[in-house]
Every structure is written in C-alpha cells, then in structure tokens.
Design a protein around this motif. Structure first.
Motif, mmCIF file in Angstrom:
data_model
loop_
_atom_site.group_PDB
_atom_site.id
_atom_site.type_symbol
_atom_site.label_atom_id
_atom_site.label_comp_id
_atom_site.label_asym_id
_atom_site.label_seq_id
_atom_site.Cartn_x
_atom_site.Cartn_y
_atom_site.Cartn_z
ATOM 1 N N ILE A 1 1.049 -1.114 0.033
ATOM 2 C CA ILE A 1 -0.128 -0.017 -0.046
ATOM 3 C C ILE A 1 0.820 1.307 0.159
ATOM 4 O O ILE A 1 1.521 1.325 0.940
ATOM 5 N N ASP A 2 0.832 2.049 -0.911
ATOM 6 C CA ASP A 2 1.775 3.123 -1.398
ATOM 7 C C ASP A 2 1.353 4.156 -0.449
ATOM 8 O O ASP A 2 0.116 4.562 -0.191
ATOM 9 N N THR A 3 2.338 4.740 0.473
ATOM 10 C CA THR A 3 2.056 5.612 1.426
ATOM 11 C C THR A 3 1.737 7.211 0.766
ATOM 12 O O THR A 3 1.271 8.030 1.500
ATOM 13 N N ASP A 4 2.111 7.256 -0.337
ATOM 14 C CA ASP A 4 1.488 8.697 -0.841
ATOM 15 C C ASP A 4 0.246 8.809 -1.427
ATOM 16 O O ASP A 4 -0.462 9.640 -1.213
ATOM 17 N N ASP A 5 -0.413 7.519 -1.867
ATOM 18 C CA ASP A 5 -1.992 7.665 -2.202
ATOM 19 C C ASP A 5 -2.736 6.713 -1.379
ATOM 20 O O ASP A 5 -3.990 6.506 -1.718
ATOM 21 N N SER A 6 -2.129 5.764 -0.578
ATOM 22 C CA SER A 6 -2.954 4.958 0.286
ATOM 23 C C SER A 6 -3.708 3.902 -0.635
ATOM 24 O O SER A 6 -4.641 3.280 -0.351
ATOM 25 N N GLU A 7 -3.013 3.458 -1.831
ATOM 26 C CA GLU A 7 -3.505 2.367 -2.600
ATOM 27 C C GLU A 7 -2.755 1.376 -2.834
ATOM 28 O O GLU A 7 -1.347 1.735 -2.513
ATOM 29 N N TYR A 8 -3.015 0.263 -3.360
ATOM 30 C CA TYR A 8 -2.230 -0.716 -3.528
ATOM 31 C C TYR A 8 -1.374 -0.595 -4.960
ATOM 32 O O TYR A 8 -2.046 -0.111 -5.737
ATOM 33 N N TRP A 9 -0.093 -1.048 -4.726
ATOM 34 C CA TRP A 9 0.860 -0.909 -6.175
ATOM 35 C C TRP A 9 1.787 -2.206 -6.118
ATOM 36 O O TRP A 9 1.939 -2.776 -5.043
ATOM 37 N N ILE A 10 1.639 -2.701 -7.148
ATOM 38 C CA ILE A 10 2.768 -3.891 -7.499
ATOM 39 C C ILE A 10 3.897 -3.369 -8.097
ATOM 40 O O ILE A 10 4.091 -2.538 -9.184
ATOM 41 N N TYR A 11 5.032 -3.266 -7.044
ATOM 42 C CA TYR A 11 6.227 -2.243 -7.127
ATOM 43 C C TYR A 11 7.131 -3.174 -8.215
ATOM 44 O O TYR A 11 7.974 -2.650 -9.103
ATOM 45 N N ARG A 12 7.016 -4.604 -7.988
ATOM 46 C CA ARG A 12 8.026 -5.274 -8.723
ATOM 47 C C ARG A 12 7.335 -6.634 -9.304
ATOM 48 O O ARG A 12 6.681 -7.129 -8.524
ATOM 49 N N LEU A 13 7.939 -7.083 -10.327
ATOM 50 C CA LEU A 13 7.462 -8.435 -10.835
ATOM 51 C C LEU A 13 8.680 -8.799 -11.795
ATOM 52 O O LEU A 13 8.850 -8.336 -12.985
ATOM 53 N N MET A 14 9.387 -9.835 -11.538
ATOM 54 C CA MET A 14 10.237 -10.499 -12.389
ATOM 55 C C MET A 14 10.365 -11.941 -12.583
ATOM 56 O O MET A 14 9.922 -12.612 -11.445
ATOM 57 N N ILE A 15 10.702 -12.689 -13.573
ATOM 58 C CA ILE A 15 10.849 -14.043 -13.753
ATOM 59 C C ILE A 15 12.337 -13.967 -14.183
ATOM 60 O O ILE A 15 12.629 -13.609 -15.336
ATOM 61 N N ASP A 16 13.021 -15.120 -13.771
ATOM 62 C CA ASP A 16 13.997 -15.352 -14.148
ATOM 63 C C ASP A 16 14.155 -15.753 -15.575
ATOM 64 O O ASP A 16 13.265 -16.251 -16.098
ATOM 65 N N ASN B 1 -1.595 -12.569 -11.135
ATOM 66 C CA ASN B 1 -2.830 -13.138 -10.871
ATOM 67 C C ASN B 1 -3.175 -13.403 -9.463
ATOM 68 O O ASN B 1 -4.192 -13.041 -8.747
ATOM 69 N N ASP B 2 -2.210 -14.101 -8.871
ATOM 70 C CA ASP B 2 -2.251 -14.589 -7.630
ATOM 71 C C ASP B 2 -2.100 -13.203 -6.624
ATOM 72 O O ASP B 2 -2.717 -13.200 -5.541
ATOM 73 N N VAL B 3 -1.009 -12.294 -6.795
ATOM 74 C CA VAL B 3 -0.984 -11.263 -6.240
ATOM 75 C C VAL B 3 -2.147 -10.278 -6.235
ATOM 76 O O VAL B 3 -2.590 -9.693 -5.274
ATOM 77 N N ILE B 4 -2.789 -10.140 -7.464
ATOM 78 C CA ILE B 4 -4.003 -9.372 -7.548
ATOM 79 C C ILE B 4 -5.043 -9.910 -6.679
ATOM 80 O O ILE B 4 -5.808 -9.401 -5.937
ATOM 81 N N GLU B 5 -5.337 -11.387 -6.467
ATOM 82 C CA GLU B 5 -6.403 -12.019 -5.527
ATOM 83 C C GLU B 5 -5.922 -11.655 -4.051
ATOM 84 O O GLU B 5 -6.857 -11.618 -3.470
ATOM 85 N N ILE B 6 -4.531 -11.926 -3.802
ATOM 86 C CA ILE B 6 -4.195 -11.369 -2.230
ATOM 87 C C ILE B 6 -4.573 -9.977 -1.888
ATOM 88 O O ILE B 6 -5.465 -9.744 -1.102
ATOM 89 N N ILE B 7 -4.396 -9.250 -3.002
ATOM 90 C CA ILE B 7 -4.703 -7.621 -2.737
ATOM 91 C C ILE B 7 -6.204 -7.754 -2.782
ATOM 92 O O ILE B 7 -6.851 -6.753 -1.769
ATOM 93 N N LYS B 8 -6.871 -8.106 -3.466
ATOM 94 C CA LYS B 8 -8.520 -7.908 -3.491
ATOM 95 C C LYS B 8 -9.213 -8.523 -2.226
ATOM 96 O O LYS B 8 -10.315 -8.065 -1.900
ATOM 97 N N LYS B 9 -8.244 -9.274 -1.675
ATOM 98 C CA LYS B 9 -8.984 -9.665 -0.258
ATOM 99 C C LYS B 9 -9.151 -8.738 0.728
ATOM 100 O O LYS B 9 -9.936 -8.580 1.662
ATOM 101 N N ASP B 10 -8.421 -7.450 0.568
ATOM 102 C CA ASP B 10 -8.659 -6.088 1.295
ATOM 103 C C ASP B 10 -9.734 -5.477 0.953
ATOM 104 O O ASP B 10 -9.384 -5.001 -0.334
ATOM 105 N N LYS B 11 -10.726 -5.539 1.295
ATOM 106 C CA LYS B 11 -12.074 -4.751 1.028
ATOM 107 C C LYS B 11 -11.956 -3.466 0.874
ATOM 108 O O LYS B 11 -12.734 -2.698 0.668
ATOM 109 N N SER B 12 -11.053 -2.928 1.865
ATOM 110 C CA SER B 12 -10.945 -1.537 2.264
ATOM 111 C C SER B 12 -10.378 -0.690 1.007
ATOM 112 O O SER B 12 -10.122 0.468 1.254
ATOM 113 N N HIS B 13 -9.760 -1.242 0.103
ATOM 114 C CA HIS B 13 -9.007 -0.444 -0.932
ATOM 115 C C HIS B 13 -9.570 -1.324 -2.313
ATOM 116 O O HIS B 13 -9.868 -2.397 -2.447
#
Length: 143
Positions: free
Chosen positions: A63-78, A92-104
């Motif tokens: 949750i970014d401190t500037d806008d209090s919203e979720y951000w995916i900061y990094r994603l890399m595959i070797d 998609n898994d990260v999106i599902e984790i984030i969506k569990k937080d109904k306050s955002h």
C-alpha cells in the motif's frame, strides 16, 4: 502451479541471484534492492515465486504511502523460466491477495513502455494506462 512464499534466510541468496534477460535489465530493479527497500519501507511485501520447489521469480507489492492504494512495485521472472506462464500466474495471484482487502479498490503498477512483454502481460490481466507518468514509468491501473 506457482506459489508465492516469503523471502527468508533459506531463499534470500537464491532470490537475489535471479536475473532477467540482458535487454530487460534496464527495466527491472534488482531483487536485492527491492528486498532492502522492504526493510526500510515495511509496507512493501516481497515474495519469491516458485513453480513446485523451483524458484522462478520475485514480486513485491504494497500500500503506497503517497496515495494509500495498492501498487505492484516489482515483478520479474528469471531468464531461464520466462515464457512459461509464471509471470501471469504470479500477477494474478498477487491481484487475488490484494483483492481480499476490501478497504481498497485500486491496484496500480508502473511500466516502461519499451518493455513490450511487460505491457502485454499487464494488459492481458486487465491493466490499462491511466495517463500518469512517474519518471520513466507509465502508470497502469487494474480495471
């Protein structure tokens, strides 16, 4: 099937040893820097991406401190595990984790538009450009 796991003393060195292809390096912050960032910004959650017991990538969100919203900061595959669907599955898994937080209800990420593979991946998961630009990164939002 991929699984996301915390970064621990058991997987730290292997995680920071992951690499992208040479032509992708300018678009991706190193995993070591990302993990260090998570230590001074505890809102950042770094995770290792596994396929079975094989470490294939890294992702970090917060949750970014500037806008209090979720951000995916990094994603890399070797580089040795790209083009196998792991990036999309992890995203998609990260999106599902984030969506569990109904306050955002918003999820953002930044991408270099020159990184065509990343843009294609994010669009395929429902992200669209919102017109914002921070430095060299164009911002996408999940619709």
């Amino acid at each position: 099937m991929i699984k996301l796991q915390p970064i621990t003393t058991d997987n730290f060195w292997e995680t920071i040893s992951l690499e992208v292809l040479d032509d992708q390096k300018e678009f991706v912050t190193s995993n070591a820097v990302s993990i260090a960032q998570s230590k001074i910004q505890p809102e950042c959650i770094p995770l290792a991406i596994y396929e079975e017991d094989i470490l294939v990538g890294f992702v970090m969100y917060c949750i970014d401190t500037d806008d209090s919203e979720y951000w995916i900061y990094r994603l890399m595959i070797d580089k040795n595990h790209q083009n196998k669907g792991y990036g999309k599955a992890a995203l998609n898994d990260v999106i599902e984790i984030i969506k569990k937080d109904k306050s955002h209800n918003k999820i953002f990420l930044g991408v270099h538009t020159e990184s065509e593979a990343a843009v294609k991946l994010y669009k395929s998961s429902g992200f669209v450009f919102n017109g914002q630009v921070f430095g060299k990164e164009h911002i996408m939002q999940l619709t």
